[in-house]
Scaffold this motif. Structure first.
Motif, PDB file in Angstrom:
ATOM      1  N   VAL A  14       0.867  -1.180   0.000  1.00 15.31           N
ATOM      2  CA  VAL A  14       0.000   0.000   0.000  1.00 15.31           C
ATOM      3  C   VAL A  14       0.904   1.231   0.000  1.00 15.31           C
ATOM      4  O   VAL A  14       1.790   1.350   0.843  1.00 15.31           O
ATOM      5  N   THR A  15       0.683   2.130  -0.966  1.00 19.02           N
ATOM      6  CA  THR A  15       1.535   3.319  -1.048  1.00 19.02           C
ATOM      7  C   THR A  15       0.825   4.594  -0.609  1.00 19.02           C
ATOM      8  O   THR A  15       1.475   5.621  -0.453  1.00 19.02           O
ATOM      9  N   GLY A  16      -0.496   4.540  -0.397  1.00 22.46           N
ATOM     10  CA  GLY A  16      -1.197   5.732   0.071  1.00 22.46           C
ATOM     11  C   GLY A  16      -2.666   5.715  -0.309  1.00 22.46           C
ATOM     12  O   GLY A  16      -3.196   4.704  -0.771  1.00 22.46           O
ATOM     13  N   ALA A  17      -3.286   6.863  -0.127  1.00 28.55           N
ATOM     14  CA  ALA A  17      -4.716   7.018  -0.422  1.00 28.55           C
ATOM     15  C   ALA A  17      -4.884   7.592  -1.827  1.00 28.55           C
ATOM     16  O   ALA A  17      -4.029   8.306  -2.336  1.00 28.55           O
ATOM     17  N   PHE A  18      -6.027   7.273  -2.431  1.00 28.38           N
ATOM     18  CA  PHE A  18      -6.385   7.799  -3.746  1.00 28.38           C
ATOM     19  C   PHE A  18      -7.765   8.420  -3.590  1.00 28.38           C
ATOM     20  O   PHE A  18      -8.742   7.723  -3.330  1.00 28.38           O
ATOM     21  N   GLY A  19      -7.829   9.728  -3.687  1.00 30.02           N
ATOM     22  CA  GLY A  19      -9.113  10.410  -3.516  1.00 30.02           C
ATOM     23  C   GLY A  19      -9.528  10.471  -2.056  1.00 30.02           C
ATOM     24  O   GLY A  19      -8.719  10.259  -1.149  1.00 30.02           O
ATOM     25  N   ILE A  20     -10.819  10.748  -1.847  1.00 29.31           N
ATOM     26  CA  ILE A  20     -11.321  10.929  -0.471  1.00 29.31           C
ATOM     27  C   ILE A  20     -12.282   9.842  -0.026  1.00 29.31           C
ATOM     28  O   ILE A  20     -12.780   9.874   1.091  1.00 29.31           O
ATOM     29  N   ARG A  21     -12.557   8.843  -0.885  1.00 32.00           N
ATOM     30  CA  ARG A  21     -13.550   7.817  -0.566  1.00 32.00           C
ATOM     31  C   ARG A  21     -12.963   6.523  -0.029  1.00 32.00           C
ATOM     32  O   ARG A  21     -13.624   5.497  -0.004  1.00 32.00           O
ATOM     33  N   GLY A  22     -11.703   6.544   0.358  1.00 34.21           N
ATOM     34  CA  GLY A  22     -11.112   5.339   0.940  1.00 34.21           C
ATOM     35  C   GLY A  22     -10.480   4.405  -0.059  1.00 34.21           C
ATOM     36  O   GLY A  22     -10.160   3.269   0.282  1.00 34.21           O
ATOM     37  N   GLU A  23     -10.264   4.869  -1.291  1.00 36.84           N
ATOM     38  CA  GLU A  23      -9.565   4.022  -2.248  1.00 36.84           C
ATOM     39  C   GLU A  23      -8.076   4.013  -1.905  1.00 36.84           C
ATOM     40  O   GLU A  23      -7.538   4.955  -1.336  1.00 36.84           O
ATOM     41  N   VAL A  24      -7.424   2.920  -2.292  1.00 33.21           N
ATOM     42  CA  VAL A  24      -6.050   2.645  -1.875  1.00 33.21           C
ATOM     43  C   VAL A  24      -5.135   2.607  -3.098  1.00 33.21           C
ATOM     44  O   VAL A  24      -5.445   1.916  -4.069  1.00 33.21           O
ATOM     45  N   LYS A  25      -4.009   3.313  -3.038  1.00 26.16           N
ATOM     46  CA  LYS A  25      -2.988   3.204  -4.085  1.00 26.16           C
ATOM     47  C   LYS A  25      -2.069   2.047  -3.725  1.00 26.16           C
ATOM     48  O   LYS A  25      -1.648   1.917  -2.569  1.00 26.16           O
ATOM     49  N   LEU A  26      -1.779   1.220  -4.728  1.00 25.97           N
ATOM     50  CA  LEU A  26      -0.951   0.038  -4.518  1.00 25.97           C
ATOM     51  C   LEU A  26       0.246   0.017  -5.452  1.00 25.97           C
ATOM     52  O   LEU A  26       0.168   0.499  -6.581  1.00 25.97           O
ATOM     53  N   GLU A  27       1.309  -0.589  -4.976  1.00 28.10           N
ATOM     54  CA  GLU A  27       2.437  -0.965  -5.810  1.00 28.10           C
ATOM     55  C   GLU A  27       2.344  -2.480  -5.945  1.00 28.10           C
ATOM     56  O   GLU A  27       2.229  -3.187  -4.945  1.00 28.10           O
ATOM     57  N   SER A  28       2.380  -2.977  -7.194  1.00 33.35           N
ATOM     58  CA  SER A  28       2.259  -4.412  -7.444  1.00 33.35           C
ATOM     59  C   SER A  28       3.522  -4.924  -8.107  1.00 33.35           C
ATOM     60  O   SER A  28       4.036  -4.310  -9.035  1.00 33.35           O
TER      61      SER A  28
END
Length: 171
Positions: A14-28
């Motif tokens: 997990v690299t951080g948040a995306f937007g304000i709705r709780g979506e998650v930025k990922l490194e794969s």
């Protein structure tokens, strides 16, 4: 060596948040990178070492990153607290490799010796150079051997916990 059902494979983070709705930025680290969503349940390991299991994660590509939705997570602050969390799966969740293909995690810990019976050490890990994969073997010293089947790597015997290589032990 851990049994397959206990062994884990690190697929991303997990690299951080995306937007304000709780979506998650990922490194794969899967290839292709969207394949990370095919392997579930995930075992999440926080930087503090706490673990939890999650299923039903969905995701998509967004520009240069992956964006995921975790079931029950809809708050940006919760996601920000997850930054750095590792995404693991059980080794048993992977399909069996094809003939002459290997999961790196299965090679780690195997003993390595030359075709002449000289013990070089044990596989610590592997890495990709772009040209070929490299076995890092630790014994009396660290050696880096190209993982080239038939040329360098002569045989892999999981039952004997042994890889036989055609390699000069002085090199």
């Amino acid at each position: 060596m851990k049994k397959d059902s206990e062994r884990r494979i690190l697929l991303g983070r997990v690299t951080g948040a995306f937007g304000i709705r709780g979506e998650v930025k990922l490194e794969s680290w899967t290839e292709p990178r969207l394949a990370i969503f095919n392997y579930q349940p995930w075992i999440l390991r926080t930087p503090a070492g706490q673990e939890s299991e999650i299923s039903g994660v969905r995701g998509r590509e967004a520009s240069k990153t992956l964006v995921a939705t975790f079931p029950g997570v809809d708050d940006r602050n919760v996601v920000e607290a997850m930054r750095g969390t590792e995404i693991h799966i059980a080794r048993s969740a992977l399909p069996p490799p094809k003939p002459d293909e290997y999961y790196w995690v299965d090679l780690e810990g195997l003993d390595v010796q030359t075709v002449d019976g000289v013990k070089l050490g044990r596989v610590s890990h592997l890495f990709d150079t772009g040209a070929n994969d490299v076995l890092v073997v630790r014994g009396d010293r660290e050696r880096m051997l190209p993982f080239v089947l038939d040329d360098v790597v002569k045989s892999i015997d999981f039952d004997a916990n042994l890889i036989v290589v055609d390699w000069d032990p002085e090199f």
